[in-house]
Structures are given as structure tokens and as C-alpha cells.
Design an enzyme around this catalytic site. Structure first.
Site, PDB file in Angstrom:
ATOM      1  N   CYS A 126       0.756  -1.135   0.019  1.00 17.18           N
ATOM      2  CA  CYS A 126      -0.064  -0.039   0.094  1.00 17.18           C
ATOM      3  C   CYS A 126       0.848   1.181   0.058  1.00 17.18           C
ATOM      4  O   CYS A 126       1.891   1.239   0.765  1.00 17.18           O
ATOM      5  CB  CYS A 126      -0.657   0.149   1.293  1.00 17.18           C
ATOM      6  SG  CYS A 126      -1.919   1.320   1.152  1.00 17.18           S
ATOM      7  N   HIS A 168      -9.064  -3.559  -2.446  1.00 15.00           N
ATOM      8  CA  HIS A 168      -8.111  -2.820  -1.690  1.00 15.00           C
ATOM      9  C   HIS A 168      -8.387  -1.169  -1.606  1.00 15.00           C
ATOM     10  O   HIS A 168      -8.532  -0.408  -0.741  1.00 15.00           O
ATOM     11  CB  HIS A 168      -6.531  -2.979  -2.234  1.00 15.00           C
ATOM     12  CG  HIS A 168      -5.643  -2.139  -1.685  1.00 15.00           C
ATOM     13  ND1 HIS A 168      -4.551  -2.800  -1.126  1.00 15.00           N
ATOM     14  CD2 HIS A 168      -5.292  -1.159  -1.604  1.00 15.00           C
ATOM     15  CE1 HIS A 168      -3.729  -1.950  -0.475  1.00 15.00           C
ATOM     16  NE2 HIS A 168      -4.089  -0.504  -0.929  1.00 15.00           N
ATOM     17  N   HIS A 172     -10.194   1.432   1.329  1.00 14.81           N
ATOM     18  CA  HIS A 172      -9.772   2.612   1.922  1.00 14.81           C
ATOM     19  C   HIS A 172     -10.863   3.664   1.978  1.00 14.81           C
ATOM     20  O   HIS A 172     -10.882   4.258   2.865  1.00 14.81           O
ATOM     21  CB  HIS A 172      -8.927   3.309   0.668  1.00 14.81           C
ATOM     22  CG  HIS A 172      -7.231   2.830   0.872  1.00 14.81           C
ATOM     23  ND1 HIS A 172      -6.764   3.163   2.116  1.00 14.81           N
ATOM     24  CD2 HIS A 172      -6.501   2.407  -0.147  1.00 14.81           C
ATOM     25  CE1 HIS A 172      -5.289   2.746   1.827  1.00 14.81           C
ATOM     26  NE2 HIS A 172      -5.328   2.264   0.622  1.00 14.81           N
TER      27      HIS A 172
END
Length: 214
Positions: A126, A168, A172
Site C-alpha cells: 500500500c 483494496h 480505503h
């Protein structure tokens, strides 16, 4: 009585970010903006500013480099993300991961639902947690619903590595970092992954680091 301090409107904050030119600064883990639930996009920006902002997200993503970037990662709590993956690498690794080219996309108010029970486990990193990677078992197939940068509806099933990117980046927007859902014993530096665990799958890492794959 002291005057209450209010944060400037999101449009003003974005204008301030864009005024510096070039890639935007990426927020690192520990900043509360990465842990809040983002505000749904509902026309807070005019079309021109939205386009400039998503262009800046793309420039920032490329410069990092990465394959996805969510608005909170540059300090803006709006439900917006960008994705793009050229899928460059060793062919055996690309095939094992189901990694295929993903053209540039803007996702507005994305959400996803699992399609089936299959999961795929691979090392993941990340841009807001620089220097580290860990194995995450994610849904192998998800249904993505969103709007694109022009307001058109997206409703499609995504598989393989693109599905991982969608999960992913959408996570967030809900205040979730990949470390929250990773296998803790797999946590490794980028250098360790490159030197030890760069094979097509994380099976060797699982044996030697002592974690179970799904």
C-alpha cells in the site's frame, strides 16, 4: 467566546492541493483521514475540478508508483478512487495472480459484493504503508458497482488481480487498510519479498513464516 474553526469546503482544499502542481503528497498510516468513512460524492466539485482532481490522482499513482489510489490517501475524504495496471512482470507471476492489464478508470462511490466463495492469497502492499507487504486473502471474484468520471453507471464482475485492486481501493474509502485484513505472520519488508518471496505464489513464505493459506 472563541470563534469556532471550520475546515474549508472540500473544493477549496482540493484547489489548494492542486495549486502546487505535480504529484500530490500521499498520506501515511497514522493519519485519521485513512480511518474515517468517506463522504459519498454528490456533486461537491464542479465537472472541471473533478476532472483535474482525478487527473492529479492518476499522476500521483504513476509517480509512486502504484496501481490504485483513493482520495483519502491524499487527505481528501471523498468516495473517489482511480485504478490502472499495465500488468508488467514475469509471465509466470502474472498468470498465477490473474494479473491482466487494467485500463485507467475513475470510480465514483464504488462498492463491491463477493461473487462466490473462492479466495486468492498473495502479497500486497500500500502506498500509505510504504516499505512493507503482507499476504491478503481476498475474494477472487467481485461485483463492482460505481459511476465513472462522467457519471455513467458501472456494474460488472471483476476477477483476478483487478478484483484485488478494486477491493483494496474501495476498502480505503471505508477506513480499512490492507493490514487490517492481512495474515500478520506474513508481514515482510519490500526487500524481503524481493529476495525471498518473489515466486508466483506465497506458498514458500507460508511454510517458512508459519501461516496458513486459505
Amino acid at each position: 467566546m472563541t470563534e469556532s474553526k471550520t475546515r474549508p469546503p472540500l473544493a477549496d482544499r482540493i484547489e489548494e492541493l492542486l495549486a502546487t502542481g505535480g504529484p500530490l503528497p500521499i498520506v501515511a498510516a497514522g493519519d485519521p483521514v485513512l480511518r474515517g468513512v468517506t463522504e459519498p460524492y454528490d456533486g461537491q466539485l464542479d465537472d472541471a475540478l473533478l476532472h483535474r482532481f482525478t487527473d492529479a490522482l492518476r499522476v500521483t499513482m504513476h509517480a509512486a508508483p502504484g496501481v490504485g489510489l483513493a482520495a483519502p490517501q491524499v487527505g481528501i475524504p471523498l468516495r473517489i478512487a482511480v485504478l490502472e495496471d499495465l500488468a508488467v512482470g514475469a509471465q509466470d507471476v502474472l498468470e498465477a495472480r490473474g494479473r491482466i492489464p487494467l485500463p485507467f478508470r475513475v470510480l465514483i462511490n464504488p462498492r463491491y459484493e463477493p461473487e462466490g466463495d473462492a479466495r486468492a492469497a498473495f502479497f500486497e502492499g500500500c502506498l500509505s504503508v510504504p516499505g512493507w507487504q503482507a499476504v491478503v486473502a481476498r475474494r477472487a471474484r467481485v461485483r463492482l458497482r460505481a459511476q465513472d468520471g462522467t457519471g455513467r453507471t458501472i456494474d460488472e464482475v471483476v476477477t483476478g488481480w483487478p478484483a484485488r485492486i478494486v477491493q483494496h481501493e474501495t476498502d480505503h474509502l471505508d477506513g480499512t487498510l490492507y493490514l487490517d485484513v492481512a495474515l500478520p505472520r506474513s508481514l515482510s519488508t519490500n526487500e524481503a519479498v524481493a529476495e525471498r518471496w518473489s515466486g508466483p505464489t506465497p506458498e514458500k513464505a507460508a511454510r517458512e513464516l508459519g501461516f496458513e493459506l486459505p
